[in-house]
Design an enzyme around this catalytic site. Structure first.
Site, PDB file in Angstrom:
ATOM      1  N   GLY A   1      50.155  -3.023   3.903  1.00 25.14           N
ATOM      2  CA  GLY A   1      49.561  -2.643   5.188  1.00 25.14           C
ATOM      3  C   GLY A   1      48.170  -2.123   4.945  1.00 25.14           C
ATOM      4  N   CYS A   2      47.489  -1.733   6.037  1.00 25.38           N
ATOM      5  CA  CYS A   2      46.126  -1.240   5.889  1.00 25.38           C
ATOM      6  C   CYS A   2      46.126   0.130   5.226  1.00 25.38           C
ATOM      7  CB  CYS A   2      45.465  -1.153   7.254  1.00 25.38           C
ATOM      8  SG  CYS A   2      43.743  -0.666   7.181  1.00 25.38           S
ATOM      9  N   GLN A   3      47.103   0.948   5.557  1.00 23.38           N
ATOM     10  CA  GLN A   3      47.082   2.327   5.053  1.00 23.38           C
ATOM     11  C   GLN A   3      48.312   2.727   4.274  1.00 23.38           C
ATOM     12  OE1 GLN A   3      45.462   5.450   7.188  1.00 23.38           O
ATOM     13  NE2 GLN A   3      44.320   4.231   8.627  1.00 23.38           N
TER      14      GLN A   3
END
Lengths: 419, 144
Positions: free
Chosen positions: B53-55
């Site tokens: 995921g992005c984070q």
């Protein structure tokens, strides 16, 4: 006989944060029942009432397309729009307003230069230099043009504290180097780079330099003649203005030598099916109806900054930074990422045993807005060997009291997450 | 085997979340769920099981037993792990066809989607997509 006040005392007299905050309506609200603390200024700054009002005024009183209309509204809008180009030129001390190209933001400015200048000037084997701490916006456009032209992207390494290794930079400069593109102030580490020196060194090899000043313009006075940069980009929304508008500054001879980047209305001189001749700089790079409303509002944001005491603002922001570093250092397991000597007013850190995203979400539940993650600078996160950080970025309308709230919020988040 | 159908479990979760008035309470409850969910065996924390995921990162492992699909997962974020706990509670131990066809309306009903920024919501979306893909894979194996 009165005693001459010290600089610090003077700045207190000159800068009244409670008064300044009144200009920013968004700050006076509660989030989940708690007063908002806005520490995501590096992502976008808040807007003063005068900027918000100017958008409404434009659309309700003199909305018209510009430069073509013979009617009253068009002339009024054209005048307001054109005035801003002059204002921007003065704001960064450009030699002429012809050196100011309106773009959608820093990202588009860099893409314009990479695409137009790069396509014309880069050949197979040529080298383009950027640093490890660039935003993705100052990496990807260069990767794209390098791939297209067979050029090579080279990266200047940085130290553990997040500073450019100048000796390594000097070693990378050579006769094959065709361009240097460098960030003025890092959005993820806060480092303020010695851009003037970087530019001087590149110019010894006659290499043009682009400066990504997105994070600089709100916090310090940027003078393109003093820096002697060849190109410089920034976005209005990070300096109190609206989104969707920004500036590409370019030295006039360079802009004139570059081919257009987009085709359409406004950028032409005359069009026939056989041949089109282009308008002069800067209009050559501004195809289509421009972002009139936001340009006009951007001008109001510049006026707001120019009528503020920018020196006092800078001193105050540095005080916020020192206070945050000192105050947050007590938190167990905190590690600051980016500890350069010269820094802008932001702190980026990790805390042992807790995930940055979880901390950011917990702060959010407490009304505190911060940014977590890689901040669109994945390579710098890899370099610092962290997946992401928690970043709190300050502006002059923030207070020491808000930093106290941040500290309490962090302690609460850690307690919850380490249960 | 999970005795209840997907909809019944979803209803239970929606009922539980009705106890909370504020997002803060929901956040803390999801964190608690994440803390309670057992860690995934290290041998399954491999790149082929990773959903980036992005984070945050998620590792998802799936297996089939007696015609039902079972999931186990982990994340470096406790909050994401809490979301996983909810998804596992709903989807693990169900029939492949049920997993594929369910629209997981509970996520909207408990107000989770509206509180997630796009990047994180996308993380949740890719987790669900991956779970459904596993189910589809087992379903087509069964038919073959």
């Amino acid at each position: 006989m009165s005693v001459i006040p010290s600089i610090v005392e003077k700045s207190i007299i000159r800068f009244d944060v409670d008064q300044v905050r009144k200009d920013f309506p968004v700050l006076f609200q509660e989030v989940y029942g708690k007063p908002l603390v806005y520490f995501d200024n590096a992502a976008t700054s808040q807007k003063p009432q005068v900027v918000i009002d100017s958008l409404k005024k434009y659309y309700s009183e003199y909305n018209a397309n510009i430069h073509r209309g013979v009617h009253f509204l068009s002339q009024k809008a054209s005048q307001a729009y054109d005035d801003v180009r002059e204002k921007v030129s003065g704001f960064i001390n450009a030699k002429s307003e012809r050196e100011i190209v309106f773009v959608s933001g820093t990202t588009e400015g860099i893409n314009l230069v990479a695409s137009s200048y790069g396509r014309k000037n880069f050949s197979p084997g040529d080298e383009v230099l950027i640093s490890t701490m660039e935003h993705h916006s100052n990496i990807v456009p260069w990767q794209m043009i390098c791939e297209e032209r067979g050029a090579i992207l080279k990266v200047i390494p940085i130290s553990d504290s997040g500073e450019i290794l100048m000796e390594e930079y000097k070693k990378l400069l050579n006769s094959k180097t065709k361009f240097v593109s460098i960030v003025h102030t890092s959005n993820s580490l806060g480092t303020v780079n010695p851009v003037k020196e970087i530019i001087q060194l590149a110019h010894e090899y006659k290499i043009p330099v682009l400066v990504d000043a997105a994070q600089a313009v709100l916090h310090e006075q940027v003078d393109v003649q003093d820096l002697n940069c060849d190109f410089l980009c920034f976005s209005a929304h990070k300096m109190l203005g609206p989104t969707g508008i920004g500036v590409l500054f370019g030295k006039i001879n360079l802009l004139e030598s570059m081919p257009p980047y987009k085709g359409g209305g406004e950028m032409i001189s005359s069009v026939s099916f056989e041949k089109t001749t282009y308008n002069e700089v800067p209009f050559k790079f501004e195809a289509g109806t421009p972002n009139i409303a936001d340009v006009i509002s951007f001008g109001v944001a510049i006026d707001y900054l120019l009528t503020s005491d920018r020196k006092a603002i800078a001193e105050y922001e540095q005080k916020l930074l020192s206070y945050a570093i000192k105050s947050l250092s007590d938190i167990e397991g905190i590690r600051f990422i980016g500890t350069a000597k010269k820094r802008t007013s932001l702190v980026s850190f990790v805390i042992d045993g807790v995930n940055a995203l979880d901390v950011g979400m917990s702060l959010d539940t407490q009304g505190i807005a911060v940014r977590t993650g890689h901040h669109c600078t994945e390579p710098v996160m890899d370099r610092m060997k962290v997946p992401g950080t928690i970043r709190d970025s300050f502006a002059f309308y923030n207070t020491m009291n808000e930093i106290d709230k941040l500290k309490e919020g962090l302690i609460k988040a850690i307690r919850l997450l380490k249960k | 085997m999970n005795n209840k159908g997907i909809s019944a479990i979803e209803d239970e979760i929606v009922e539980e979340f009705e106890l909370f008035d504020e997002w803060t309470e929901k956040y803390e409850y999801i964190i608690e769920l994440g803390q309670k969910l057992s860690d995934l065996d290290e041998k399954y924390k491999i790149d082929s099981n990773k959903i980036k995921g992005c984070q945050s990162s998620v590792w998802l492992n799936a297996y089939e037993k007696d015609g039902l699909i079972f999931f186990e997962a982990d994340s470096d974020s406790t909050f994401v792990k809490g979301e996983i706990a909810l998804l596992i509670r709903v989807l693990s131990g169900q029939k492949p066809a049920d997993i594929v066809s369910n629209e997981l309306a509970f996520i909207d009903k408990i107000g989770l989607r509206q509180h997630l920024a796009m990047t994180r919501a996308n993380g949740l979306a890719s987790m669900i997509k991956q779970m459904k893909l596993y189910a589809l894979g087992f379903q087509s194996q069964e038919k073959a």
